[in-house]
Design an enzyme around this catalytic site. Sequence first.
Site, PDB file in Angstrom:
ATOM      1  N   GLY A 127     -11.638  92.785   7.299  1.00 21.68           N
ATOM      2  CA  GLY A 127     -11.674  91.711   6.636  1.00 21.68           C
ATOM      3  C   GLY A 127     -10.692  90.335   6.753  1.00 21.68           C
ATOM      4  O   GLY A 127     -11.404  89.618   8.026  1.00 21.68           O
ATOM      5  N   ARG A 208      -6.409  98.280  -3.406  1.00 19.15           N
ATOM      6  CA  ARG A 208      -5.811  98.049  -4.637  1.00 19.15           C
ATOM      7  C   ARG A 208      -4.731  97.065  -4.664  1.00 19.15           C
ATOM      8  O   ARG A 208      -3.715  97.296  -4.967  1.00 19.15           O
ATOM      9  CB  ARG A 208      -5.177  99.406  -4.941  1.00 19.15           C
ATOM     10  CG  ARG A 208      -6.342 100.504  -5.283  1.00 19.15           C
ATOM     11  CD  ARG A 208      -6.052 101.847  -5.744  1.00 19.15           C
ATOM     12  NE  ARG A 208      -5.536 101.842  -7.056  1.00 19.15           N
ATOM     13  CZ  ARG A 208      -5.006 103.032  -7.583  1.00 19.15           C
ATOM     14  NH1 ARG A 208      -4.820 104.206  -6.952  1.00 19.15           N
ATOM     15  NH2 ARG A 208      -4.604 102.918  -8.823  1.00 19.15           N
ATOM     16  N   SER A 210      -2.222  93.907  -5.117  1.00 19.73           N
ATOM     17  CA  SER A 210      -1.497  93.431  -6.285  1.00 19.73           C
ATOM     18  C   SER A 210      -0.944  91.888  -5.879  1.00 19.73           C
ATOM     19  O   SER A 210      -0.365  91.826  -4.995  1.00 19.73           O
ATOM     20  CB  SER A 210      -0.525  94.233  -6.938  1.00 19.73           C
ATOM     21  OG  SER A 210      -0.152  93.882  -8.291  1.00 19.73           O
ATOM     22  N   GLU A 258      -9.796 102.464   1.240  1.00 17.52           N
ATOM     23  CA  GLU A 258      -9.413 101.890   2.552  1.00 17.52           C
ATOM     24  C   GLU A 258     -10.470 102.022   3.596  1.00 17.52           C
ATOM     25  O   GLU A 258     -10.166 102.377   4.669  1.00 17.52           O
ATOM     26  CB  GLU A 258      -8.186 102.395   3.088  1.00 17.52           C
ATOM     27  CG  GLU A 258      -7.024 102.293   1.929  1.00 17.52           C
ATOM     28  CD  GLU A 258      -5.582 102.816   2.465  1.00 17.52           C
ATOM     29  OE1 GLU A 258      -5.506 103.103   3.687  1.00 17.52           O
ATOM     30  OE2 GLU A 258      -5.010 103.146   1.424  1.00 17.52           O
ATOM     31  N   GLY A 262     -16.781 104.321   2.514  1.00 18.86           N
ATOM     32  CA  GLY A 262     -17.831 103.420   2.283  1.00 18.86           C
ATOM     33  C   GLY A 262     -17.386 101.772   2.691  1.00 18.86           C
ATOM     34  O   GLY A 262     -15.998 101.725   2.724  1.00 18.86           O
ATOM     35  N   TYR A 443      10.304  96.067  -4.177  1.00 20.57           N
ATOM     36  CA  TYR A 443       9.567  95.132  -2.784  1.00 20.57           C
ATOM     37  C   TYR A 443      11.037  94.954  -1.938  1.00 20.57           C
ATOM     38  O   TYR A 443      11.832  93.958  -2.488  1.00 20.57           O
ATOM     39  CB  TYR A 443       8.836  94.038  -2.923  1.00 20.57           C
ATOM     40  CG  TYR A 443       8.199  93.552  -1.966  1.00 20.57           C
ATOM     41  CD1 TYR A 443       6.808  93.825  -1.692  1.00 20.57           C
ATOM     42  CD2 TYR A 443       8.616  92.697  -1.119  1.00 20.57           C
ATOM     43  CE1 TYR A 443       6.134  93.523  -0.683  1.00 20.57           C
ATOM     44  CE2 TYR A 443       8.050  92.275   0.063  1.00 20.57           C
ATOM     45  CZ  TYR A 443       6.536  92.676   0.273  1.00 20.57           C
ATOM     46  OH  TYR A 443       6.018  92.141   1.250  1.00 20.57           O
TER      47      TYR A 443
END
Length: 524
Positions: A127, A208, A210, A258, A262, A443
Amino acid sequence: MSWFGWGDPARARALDPGLRDLVSQVLRAPLADLPPVPEERVELPPSRLDERLRGLLAGVVGPGHVDDGDAARLRHSGGKSTPDLLLRRAGRADPAPDAVLYPADHDQVRRVLEVCSAERVAVVPFGGGTSVVGGVAPLRGGLRAVVCLDLRRLDRLVSVDTASMTAVLGAGVRTPRAEALLAEHGCTLGHLPQSYEYASLGGYAATRSSGQASSGYGRFEDMVVSLRAATPRGTLDTGGPPASAAGPDLGRLLLGSEGTLGVITEVGLRIRRRPERVLDEAWSFPDFAAGVDALRTLAQSGIRPTMARVLDEAETFVGAAVGGRESAPGCQAVLGFEGTGAEVEVRAAAAREAMAGAGGTPLGPGPVAHWRGNRFSAPYLRDSLLSAGVLAETLETAAPWSGLLPLYAAVSGALTGALEDGEGGAVVMCHVSHTYPTGASLYFTVVTAAGAAPLERWGRAKRAASEAIAANGGTITHHHAVGTDHLPWMAAEIGPLGGEVLRAVKAALDPEGVLNPGKLIPAP
Protein backbone atom coordinates in the site's frame (compact mmCIF):
# COMPACT_ATOMS: atom_id res chain seq x y z
CA MET A 1 8.90 8.18 -1.29
CA SER A 2 12.62 8.15 -0.63
CA TRP A 3 14.35 4.81 -1.27
CA PHE A 4 16.62 5.21 1.78
CA GLY A 5 14.45 7.25 4.17
CA TRP A 6 10.96 8.36 5.03
CA GLY A 7 8.54 10.22 2.79
CA ASP A 8 9.38 13.12 0.53
CA PRO A 9 13.15 13.46 -0.06
CA ALA A 10 12.70 17.24 -0.42
CA ARG A 11 11.67 17.43 3.26
CA ALA A 12 14.83 15.73 4.56
CA ARG A 13 17.21 17.96 6.52
CA ALA A 14 20.73 17.48 7.84
CA LEU A 15 21.04 17.39 11.62
CA ASP A 16 21.86 20.77 13.11
CA PRO A 17 25.52 20.74 14.30
CA GLY A 18 24.58 22.02 17.72
CA LEU A 19 21.96 19.30 18.17
CA ARG A 20 24.42 16.71 16.89
CA ASP A 21 26.95 17.71 19.54
CA LEU A 22 24.29 17.60 22.25
CA VAL A 23 23.15 14.12 21.16
CA SER A 24 26.76 12.91 21.18
CA GLN A 25 27.23 14.19 24.73
CA VAL A 26 23.99 12.65 26.00
CA LEU A 27 24.77 9.28 24.41
CA ARG A 28 28.40 9.43 25.57
CA ALA A 29 29.63 8.38 22.15
CA PRO A 30 31.31 9.89 19.11
CA LEU A 31 29.02 9.90 16.07
CA ALA A 32 30.12 8.58 12.67
CA ASP A 33 28.12 9.55 9.58
CA LEU A 34 26.04 6.85 7.86
CA PRO A 35 25.26 8.41 4.45
CA PRO A 36 23.46 6.36 1.80
CA VAL A 37 25.42 5.01 -1.13
CA PRO A 38 24.50 6.45 -4.55
CA GLU A 39 21.38 4.75 -5.92
CA GLU A 40 23.28 3.28 -8.88
CA ARG A 41 25.54 1.39 -6.46
CA VAL A 42 22.71 -0.46 -4.73
CA GLU A 43 23.04 -4.20 -5.39
CA LEU A 44 19.85 -5.75 -6.76
CA PRO A 45 19.60 -9.45 -7.56
CA PRO A 46 18.70 -10.25 -11.19
CA SER A 47 14.97 -10.50 -11.81
CA ARG A 48 13.66 -14.06 -12.02
CA LEU A 49 10.77 -12.97 -14.22
CA ASP A 50 11.16 -14.74 -17.57
CA GLU A 51 9.41 -13.56 -20.71
CA ARG A 52 6.64 -16.14 -20.48
CA LEU A 53 5.74 -15.22 -16.90
CA ARG A 54 6.03 -11.54 -17.67
CA GLY A 55 3.63 -12.01 -20.56
CA LEU A 56 1.09 -13.81 -18.37
CA LEU A 57 1.11 -10.99 -15.83
CA ALA A 58 1.07 -8.28 -18.48
CA GLY A 59 -1.97 -10.00 -19.98
CA VAL A 60 -3.81 -9.23 -16.73
CA VAL A 61 -2.65 -5.72 -15.74
CA GLY A 62 -1.35 -4.47 -19.10
CA PRO A 63 2.27 -4.29 -20.33
CA GLY A 64 2.72 -0.76 -18.99
CA HIS A 65 1.87 -1.90 -15.47
CA VAL A 66 4.54 -4.57 -15.05
CA ASP A 67 7.79 -2.90 -13.99
CA ASP A 68 10.95 -4.96 -13.48
CA GLY A 69 13.30 -1.96 -13.61
CA ASP A 70 15.81 -1.32 -10.84
CA ALA A 71 14.17 1.89 -9.58
CA ALA A 72 10.77 0.28 -8.97
CA ARG A 73 12.25 -2.90 -7.49
CA LEU A 74 14.46 -0.92 -5.09
CA ARG A 75 11.56 1.21 -3.83
CA HIS A 76 9.54 -1.93 -3.14
CA SER A 77 12.34 -3.91 -1.49
CA GLY A 78 11.06 -3.39 2.06
CA GLY A 79 9.45 -1.01 4.49
CA LYS A 80 10.65 1.88 6.64
CA SER A 81 12.10 0.34 9.79
CA THR A 82 15.60 1.35 10.84
CA PRO A 83 17.00 -2.08 9.77
CA ASP A 84 15.30 -1.64 6.37
CA LEU A 85 16.89 1.77 5.92
CA LEU A 86 20.31 0.67 7.19
CA LEU A 87 20.44 -2.12 4.63
CA ARG A 88 19.43 0.08 1.72
CA ARG A 89 21.78 2.89 2.78
CA ALA A 90 24.58 0.34 2.73
CA GLY A 91 23.65 -0.62 -0.83
CA ARG A 92 21.86 -3.89 -0.06
CA ALA A 93 18.41 -4.51 -1.55
CA ASP A 94 18.10 -8.26 -1.32
CA PRO A 95 15.41 -9.45 -1.06
CA ALA A 96 13.85 -7.39 -3.81
CA PRO A 97 10.76 -8.21 -5.86
CA ASP A 98 11.33 -9.62 -9.31
CA ALA A 99 8.75 -7.14 -10.62
CA VAL A 100 6.20 -4.60 -9.42
CA LEU A 101 2.62 -4.91 -10.68
CA TYR A 102 0.05 -2.10 -10.66
CA PRO A 103 -3.47 -3.59 -10.96
CA ALA A 104 -6.37 -1.28 -11.76
CA ASP A 105 -9.23 -2.97 -9.89
CA HIS A 106 -10.41 -5.93 -7.86
CA ASP A 107 -10.82 -8.19 -10.87
CA GLN A 108 -7.22 -7.64 -11.96
CA VAL A 109 -5.98 -8.39 -8.44
CA ARG A 110 -7.99 -11.62 -8.38
CA ARG A 111 -6.66 -12.70 -11.77
CA VAL A 112 -3.06 -11.88 -10.79
CA LEU A 113 -3.45 -14.14 -7.77
CA GLU A 114 -4.82 -16.94 -9.96
CA VAL A 115 -1.80 -16.69 -12.26
CA CYS A 116 0.68 -16.50 -9.40
CA SER A 117 -0.88 -19.43 -7.58
CA ALA A 118 -0.75 -21.56 -10.73
CA GLU A 119 2.84 -20.49 -11.45
CA ARG A 120 4.02 -20.64 -7.82
CA VAL A 121 4.98 -16.97 -7.58
CA ALA A 122 4.88 -15.19 -4.21
CA VAL A 123 2.76 -12.02 -4.02
CA VAL A 124 3.47 -9.21 -1.55
CA PRO A 125 0.65 -6.61 -1.29
CA PHE A 126 2.02 -3.05 -1.04
CA GLY A 127 0.00 0.00 0.00
CA GLY A 128 2.03 2.93 1.30
CA GLY A 129 5.11 0.85 2.11
CA THR A 130 5.26 2.28 5.65
CA SER A 131 5.66 -1.01 7.55
CA VAL A 132 8.25 -0.90 10.34
CA VAL A 133 8.10 -4.64 11.16
CA GLY A 134 9.11 -6.29 7.89
CA GLY A 135 5.51 -6.57 6.71
CA VAL A 136 6.29 -5.82 3.05
CA ALA A 137 9.63 -7.60 2.77
CA PRO A 138 9.48 -9.37 -0.63
CA LEU A 139 10.22 -12.92 0.55
CA ARG A 140 9.88 -15.80 -1.92
CA GLY A 141 9.21 -18.49 0.66
CA GLY A 142 10.81 -21.15 -1.54
CA LEU A 143 8.64 -20.25 -4.53
CA ARG A 144 9.73 -19.58 -8.09
CA ALA A 145 9.72 -15.78 -7.91
CA VAL A 146 8.17 -12.90 -5.97
CA VAL A 147 6.19 -9.93 -7.26
CA CYS A 148 5.05 -6.84 -5.42
CA LEU A 149 1.41 -5.89 -5.90
CA ASP A 150 1.29 -2.11 -5.60
CA LEU A 151 -2.35 -1.07 -5.04
CA ARG A 152 -1.98 2.66 -5.70
CA ARG A 153 -4.40 2.56 -8.67
CA LEU A 154 -7.22 1.31 -6.41
CA ASP A 155 -7.70 4.88 -5.24
CA ARG A 156 -11.34 5.81 -5.79
CA LEU A 157 -14.30 6.58 -3.58
CA VAL A 158 -16.70 3.77 -4.50
CA SER A 159 -19.76 5.04 -2.62
CA VAL A 160 -20.97 7.27 0.21
CA ASP A 161 -24.14 6.71 2.23
CA THR A 162 -24.68 9.78 4.39
CA ALA A 163 -27.93 8.38 5.78
CA SER A 164 -26.07 5.36 7.19
CA MET A 165 -22.81 7.33 7.61
CA THR A 166 -20.72 4.80 5.75
CA ALA A 167 -18.39 4.97 2.75
CA VAL A 168 -16.62 2.39 0.59
CA LEU A 169 -13.15 3.27 -0.71
CA GLY A 170 -10.47 1.51 -2.67
CA ALA A 171 -7.75 -0.12 -0.61
CA GLY A 172 -5.05 1.97 -2.28
CA VAL A 173 -6.48 5.31 -1.16
CA ARG A 174 -4.03 7.13 1.06
CA THR A 175 -5.35 8.95 4.11
CA PRO A 176 -5.06 12.58 2.92
CA ARG A 177 -6.95 11.69 -0.25
CA ALA A 178 -9.58 9.79 1.78
CA GLU A 179 -10.12 12.85 3.97
CA ALA A 180 -10.37 15.12 0.92
CA LEU A 181 -12.91 12.83 -0.75
CA LEU A 182 -15.01 12.56 2.41
CA ALA A 183 -14.78 16.31 3.09
CA GLU A 184 -16.76 16.90 -0.11
CA HIS A 185 -19.65 15.23 1.74
CA GLY A 186 -19.03 17.06 5.03
CA CYS A 187 -17.51 13.95 6.62
CA THR A 188 -14.27 12.66 8.06
CA LEU A 189 -12.72 9.32 8.93
CA GLY A 190 -10.69 10.63 11.87
CA HIS A 191 -7.81 8.15 11.57
CA LEU A 192 -4.50 9.89 12.30
CA PRO A 193 -1.50 7.59 12.75
CA GLN A 194 1.99 8.98 12.28
CA SER A 195 2.05 7.29 8.85
CA TYR A 196 -1.03 9.39 7.88
CA GLU A 197 0.57 11.07 4.86
CA TYR A 198 1.57 7.86 3.08
CA ALA A 199 -0.22 4.80 4.45
CA SER A 200 -3.23 3.32 2.64
CA LEU A 201 -6.68 2.30 3.88
CA GLY A 202 -6.10 -1.31 2.87
CA GLY A 203 -2.86 -1.31 4.85
CA TYR A 204 -4.64 0.02 7.91
CA ALA A 205 -7.17 -2.82 7.74
CA ALA A 206 -4.53 -5.47 7.08
CA THR A 207 -2.49 -4.38 10.13
CA ARG A 208 -5.23 -3.33 12.59
CA SER A 209 -3.84 0.19 12.70
CA SER A 210 -4.51 2.67 15.48
CA GLY A 211 -4.25 6.46 15.26
CA GLN A 212 -3.78 9.36 17.64
CA ALA A 213 -7.54 9.95 17.87
CA SER A 214 -8.33 6.36 18.84
CA SER A 215 -9.71 7.36 22.25
CA GLY A 216 -12.61 9.09 20.51
CA TYR A 217 -12.90 7.49 17.08
CA GLY A 218 -11.61 4.01 17.90
CA ARG A 219 -9.00 1.88 16.19
CA PHE A 220 -9.21 1.44 12.44
CA GLU A 221 -10.79 -1.99 12.85
CA ASP A 222 -13.61 -0.34 14.84
CA MET A 223 -14.38 1.82 11.77
CA VAL A 224 -14.55 -1.11 9.32
CA VAL A 225 -18.05 -2.24 8.37
CA SER A 226 -17.21 -4.33 5.30
CA LEU A 227 -14.26 -5.68 3.36
CA ARG A 228 -13.69 -7.07 -0.10
CA ALA A 229 -10.65 -9.25 -0.68
CA ALA A 230 -9.23 -11.23 -3.55
CA THR A 231 -7.74 -14.65 -2.83
CA PRO A 232 -6.19 -17.26 -5.12
CA ARG A 233 -9.49 -19.17 -4.83
CA GLY A 234 -11.84 -16.27 -5.51
CA THR A 235 -13.46 -13.26 -3.86
CA LEU A 236 -14.34 -12.92 -0.20
CA ASP A 237 -16.95 -10.25 0.69
CA THR A 238 -17.64 -9.63 4.37
CA GLY A 239 -19.93 -7.37 6.38
CA GLY A 240 -22.42 -4.78 5.21
CA PRO A 241 -25.36 -4.79 7.64
CA PRO A 242 -24.81 -2.94 10.93
CA ALA A 243 -24.84 -6.23 12.86
CA SER A 244 -25.34 -9.91 12.16
CA ALA A 245 -25.55 -13.21 14.01
CA ALA A 246 -24.90 -15.27 10.88
CA GLY A 247 -22.00 -17.19 12.32
CA PRO A 248 -18.48 -15.92 13.08
CA ASP A 249 -17.47 -12.60 11.55
CA LEU A 250 -15.25 -13.55 8.61
CA GLY A 251 -14.17 -9.94 8.27
CA ARG A 252 -12.24 -10.36 11.51
CA LEU A 253 -10.08 -12.94 9.75
CA LEU A 254 -9.01 -10.33 7.22
CA LEU A 255 -8.46 -7.54 9.75
CA GLY A 256 -4.87 -7.98 10.81
CA SER A 257 -4.17 -10.71 8.25
CA GLU A 258 -1.24 -8.71 6.79
CA GLY A 259 -1.84 -9.88 3.22
CA THR A 260 -1.32 -13.55 4.11
CA LEU A 261 -4.95 -14.65 3.60
CA GLY A 262 -6.07 -12.34 0.80
CA VAL A 263 -5.51 -8.96 -0.78
CA ILE A 264 -7.97 -6.37 0.53
CA THR A 265 -9.23 -4.30 -2.42
CA GLU A 266 -12.15 -2.32 -0.94
CA VAL A 267 -12.86 -1.11 2.59
CA GLY A 268 -16.29 -0.09 3.87
CA LEU A 269 -15.95 2.38 6.73
CA ARG A 270 -18.00 4.14 9.35
CA ILE A 271 -17.60 7.88 8.83
CA ARG A 272 -18.48 10.93 10.93
CA ARG A 273 -19.54 14.50 10.40
CA ARG A 274 -16.62 16.90 10.35
CA PRO A 275 -16.27 18.41 13.84
CA GLU A 276 -17.49 21.93 14.45
CA ARG A 277 -14.84 22.52 17.09
CA VAL A 278 -11.46 21.12 18.15
CA LEU A 279 -10.21 21.91 21.66
CA ASP A 280 -6.76 20.89 22.94
CA GLU A 281 -5.37 21.05 26.45
CA ALA A 282 -2.07 20.00 28.05
CA TRP A 283 -1.57 18.96 31.66
CA SER A 284 1.42 18.34 33.89
CA PHE A 285 1.69 15.52 36.43
CA PRO A 286 4.36 14.96 39.05
CA ASP A 287 5.39 11.60 37.57
CA PHE A 288 4.48 9.02 34.93
CA ALA A 289 2.49 6.87 37.37
CA ALA A 290 0.24 9.81 38.24
CA GLY A 291 -0.32 10.63 34.57
CA VAL A 292 -1.13 7.01 33.75
CA ASP A 293 -3.60 6.87 36.62
CA ALA A 294 -5.31 10.02 35.34
CA LEU A 295 -5.76 8.49 31.88
CA ARG A 296 -7.13 5.31 33.47
CA THR A 297 -9.68 7.40 35.35
CA LEU A 298 -10.79 9.03 32.08
CA ALA A 299 -10.95 5.72 30.19
CA GLN A 300 -13.08 4.05 32.87
CA SER A 301 -15.35 7.01 33.63
CA GLY A 302 -17.02 7.37 30.25
CA ILE A 303 -15.31 10.74 29.69
CA ARG A 304 -13.81 10.05 26.29
CA PRO A 305 -11.48 12.67 24.87
CA THR A 306 -10.94 12.24 21.16
CA MET A 307 -7.21 12.12 21.88
CA ALA A 308 -5.48 11.27 25.16
CA ARG A 309 -1.80 10.56 25.81
CA VAL A 310 0.73 10.94 28.57
CA LEU A 311 4.50 11.16 28.14
CA ASP A 312 7.00 9.86 30.65
CA GLU A 313 9.63 12.12 32.20
CA ALA A 314 12.25 11.47 29.51
CA GLU A 315 9.91 12.05 26.57
CA THR A 316 8.47 15.17 28.19
CA PHE A 317 11.96 16.62 28.61
CA VAL A 318 13.25 15.65 25.16
CA GLY A 319 10.11 16.92 23.43
CA ALA A 320 10.47 20.31 25.06
CA ALA A 321 14.21 20.48 24.34
CA VAL A 322 13.82 19.62 20.65
CA GLY A 323 10.99 22.14 20.38
CA GLY A 324 13.01 24.88 22.08
CA ARG A 325 10.58 25.11 25.00
CA GLU A 326 11.09 25.03 28.74
CA SER A 327 9.97 21.70 30.12
CA ALA A 328 7.51 21.58 32.99
CA PRO A 329 8.67 19.24 35.79
CA GLY A 330 7.34 15.71 35.76
CA CYS A 331 5.25 14.37 32.89
CA GLN A 332 3.04 15.98 30.28
CA ALA A 333 -0.38 14.77 29.18
CA VAL A 334 -2.25 16.04 26.14
CA LEU A 335 -5.99 15.86 25.55
CA GLY A 336 -8.00 16.73 22.46
CA PHE A 337 -11.76 17.05 22.04
CA GLU A 338 -13.74 17.15 18.79
CA GLY A 339 -17.44 17.54 18.08
CA THR A 340 -20.09 20.19 18.30
CA GLY A 341 -19.35 23.20 20.46
CA ALA A 342 -21.71 22.00 23.18
CA GLU A 343 -20.32 18.44 23.17
CA VAL A 344 -16.76 19.65 23.41
CA GLU A 345 -17.51 21.97 26.33
CA VAL A 346 -19.30 19.28 28.34
CA ARG A 347 -16.59 16.64 27.81
CA ALA A 348 -13.72 19.05 28.37
CA ALA A 349 -15.23 20.32 31.62
CA ALA A 350 -15.65 16.79 32.93
CA ALA A 351 -12.12 15.89 31.89
CA ARG A 352 -10.68 18.98 33.60
CA GLU A 353 -12.33 17.97 36.86
CA ALA A 354 -10.96 14.44 36.58
CA MET A 355 -7.44 15.56 35.62
CA ALA A 356 -7.27 18.11 38.44
CA GLY A 357 -8.59 15.51 40.88
CA ALA A 358 -5.78 13.19 39.83
CA GLY A 359 -3.16 15.82 40.67
CA GLY A 360 -2.77 17.45 37.26
CA THR A 361 -1.83 21.07 36.61
CA PRO A 362 -3.27 22.72 33.47
CA LEU A 363 -0.77 24.02 30.90
CA GLY A 364 -3.18 25.36 28.27
CA PRO A 365 -3.29 24.50 24.56
CA GLY A 366 0.21 25.68 23.59
CA PRO A 367 2.15 22.40 24.03
CA VAL A 368 -0.48 20.48 22.07
CA ALA A 369 -0.37 22.95 19.18
CA HIS A 370 3.39 22.49 18.95
CA TRP A 371 3.02 18.71 19.04
CA ARG A 372 0.35 18.70 16.34
CA GLY A 373 2.47 20.98 14.16
CA ASN A 374 5.38 18.55 14.24
CA ARG A 375 3.42 15.31 14.38
CA PHE A 376 4.27 14.08 10.89
CA SER A 377 7.84 15.38 10.76
CA ALA A 378 9.28 13.05 13.43
CA PRO A 379 10.25 10.32 10.93
CA TYR A 380 12.35 12.90 9.05
CA LEU A 381 14.22 13.66 12.26
CA ARG A 382 14.85 9.94 12.62
CA ASP A 383 16.42 9.96 9.14
CA SER A 384 18.56 12.99 10.03
CA LEU A 385 19.78 11.21 13.15
CA LEU A 386 20.49 8.04 11.18
CA SER A 387 22.63 9.96 8.69
CA ALA A 388 24.60 11.30 11.66
CA GLY A 389 25.20 7.82 13.09
CA VAL A 390 22.34 7.70 15.61
CA LEU A 391 19.70 4.99 15.78
CA ALA A 392 16.23 6.26 16.70
CA GLU A 393 13.62 3.51 16.59
CA THR A 394 10.28 2.69 18.16
CA LEU A 395 8.43 -0.34 19.50
CA GLU A 396 5.06 -0.74 21.15
CA THR A 397 2.94 -3.05 23.25
CA ALA A 398 -0.19 -3.00 25.43
CA ALA A 399 -1.25 -4.49 28.75
CA PRO A 400 -4.02 -4.31 31.37
CA TRP A 401 -3.88 -1.28 33.65
CA SER A 402 -2.75 -3.44 36.57
CA GLY A 403 0.30 -4.61 34.63
CA LEU A 404 1.11 -1.47 32.68
CA LEU A 405 3.72 0.13 34.95
CA PRO A 406 5.53 -3.16 35.69
CA LEU A 407 5.68 -3.79 31.94
CA TYR A 408 6.98 -0.25 31.40
CA ALA A 409 9.75 -0.84 33.92
CA ALA A 410 10.67 -4.25 32.47
CA VAL A 411 10.90 -3.07 28.85
CA SER A 412 12.75 0.12 29.76
CA GLY A 413 15.23 -1.92 31.77
CA ALA A 414 15.69 -4.47 28.99
CA LEU A 415 16.41 -1.77 26.40
CA THR A 416 18.84 0.07 28.67
CA GLY A 417 20.60 -3.15 29.61
CA ALA A 418 21.02 -4.14 25.95
CA LEU A 419 22.38 -0.76 24.84
CA GLU A 420 24.44 0.60 27.74
CA ASP A 421 27.90 -0.66 26.82
CA GLY A 422 31.32 0.42 25.65
CA GLU A 423 29.85 2.03 22.52
CA GLY A 424 27.81 4.50 24.53
CA GLY A 425 24.49 4.85 26.26
CA ALA A 426 20.84 5.12 25.29
CA VAL A 427 17.87 7.36 25.89
CA VAL A 428 14.65 5.38 26.36
CA MET A 429 11.38 7.33 26.21
CA CYS A 430 7.78 6.17 26.41
CA HIS A 431 4.21 7.42 26.19
CA VAL A 432 0.71 6.03 26.54
CA SER A 433 -1.30 6.97 23.45
CA HIS A 434 -4.21 4.54 23.23
CA THR A 435 -6.44 3.86 26.20
CA TYR A 436 -9.26 1.40 26.88
CA PRO A 437 -11.37 0.71 29.98
CA THR A 438 -9.27 -2.39 30.69
CA GLY A 439 -5.77 -1.20 29.74
CA ALA A 440 -3.57 0.88 27.48
CA SER A 441 -0.66 0.88 25.07
CA LEU A 442 2.99 1.72 25.73
CA TYR A 443 4.96 3.29 22.87
CA PHE A 444 8.73 3.37 23.34
CA THR A 445 11.26 5.48 21.46
CA VAL A 446 14.93 4.49 21.76
CA VAL A 447 17.89 6.67 20.78
CA THR A 448 21.44 5.30 20.81
CA ALA A 449 24.69 5.62 18.89
CA ALA A 450 24.83 3.33 15.87
CA GLY A 451 28.17 1.86 16.89
CA ALA A 452 30.36 -0.36 14.74
CA ALA A 453 27.55 -2.80 13.84
CA PRO A 454 24.23 -0.90 13.94
CA LEU A 455 22.04 -3.76 12.65
CA GLU A 456 23.31 -6.12 15.33
CA ARG A 457 23.09 -3.40 17.98
CA TRP A 458 19.43 -2.65 17.31
CA GLY A 459 18.61 -6.34 16.84
CA ARG A 460 19.98 -7.10 20.31
CA ALA A 461 17.86 -4.34 21.85
CA LYS A 462 14.72 -5.37 19.97
CA ARG A 463 15.08 -9.00 21.08
CA ALA A 464 15.61 -7.98 24.69
CA ALA A 465 12.52 -5.75 24.64
CA SER A 466 10.39 -8.42 22.94
CA GLU A 467 11.41 -11.03 25.51
CA ALA A 468 10.55 -8.61 28.31
CA ILE A 469 7.16 -7.93 26.73
CA ALA A 470 6.36 -11.64 26.40
CA ALA A 471 7.50 -12.36 29.97
CA ASN A 472 5.50 -9.53 31.52
CA GLY A 473 2.01 -9.95 30.09
CA GLY A 474 2.20 -7.57 27.13
CA THR A 475 1.18 -8.15 23.54
CA ILE A 476 4.03 -8.42 21.08
CA THR A 477 2.37 -5.67 19.04
CA HIS A 478 -0.46 -3.23 19.70
CA HIS A 479 -0.65 -1.63 16.24
CA HIS A 480 2.60 -2.02 14.27
CA ALA A 481 1.57 -5.59 13.28
CA VAL A 482 3.57 -8.84 13.26
CA GLY A 483 5.41 -8.94 9.93
CA THR A 484 8.73 -10.76 10.14
CA ASP A 485 10.06 -8.90 13.19
CA HIS A 486 7.50 -10.20 15.69
CA LEU A 487 6.94 -13.64 14.16
CA PRO A 488 9.27 -15.42 16.64
CA TRP A 489 6.90 -14.44 19.47
CA MET A 490 3.63 -15.10 17.64
CA ALA A 491 3.29 -18.78 18.59
CA ALA A 492 3.54 -17.94 22.28
CA GLU A 493 0.97 -15.14 21.93
CA ILE A 494 -1.78 -17.16 20.22
CA GLY A 495 -0.90 -20.67 21.42
CA PRO A 496 -0.48 -23.91 19.45
CA LEU A 497 -4.16 -24.26 18.57
CA GLY A 498 -4.35 -20.63 17.47
CA GLY A 499 -1.46 -21.22 15.10
CA GLU A 500 -3.17 -24.31 13.74
CA VAL A 501 -6.35 -22.33 13.06
CA LEU A 502 -4.43 -19.65 11.13
CA ARG A 503 -2.62 -22.27 9.05
CA ALA A 504 -5.91 -24.02 8.28
CA VAL A 505 -7.54 -20.79 7.09
CA LYS A 506 -4.51 -20.00 4.93
CA ALA A 507 -4.61 -23.48 3.40
CA ALA A 508 -8.27 -22.95 2.48
CA LEU A 509 -7.77 -19.51 0.90
CA ASP A 510 -4.19 -19.80 -0.37
CA PRO A 511 -3.39 -23.49 -0.92
CA GLU A 512 -0.08 -22.81 -2.70
CA GLY A 513 1.09 -20.39 -0.01
CA VAL A 514 1.81 -17.50 -2.41
CA LEU A 515 0.38 -14.69 -0.28
CA ASN A 516 3.07 -12.71 1.61
CA PRO A 517 5.21 -15.66 2.75
CA GLY A 518 7.15 -15.48 6.00
CA LYS A 519 4.79 -13.07 7.78
CA LEU A 520 2.32 -13.36 10.66
CA ILE A 521 1.62 -17.13 10.62
CA PRO A 522 3.85 -19.24 12.91
CA ALA A 523 5.32 -22.45 11.59
CA PRO A 524 3.97 -25.75 12.95
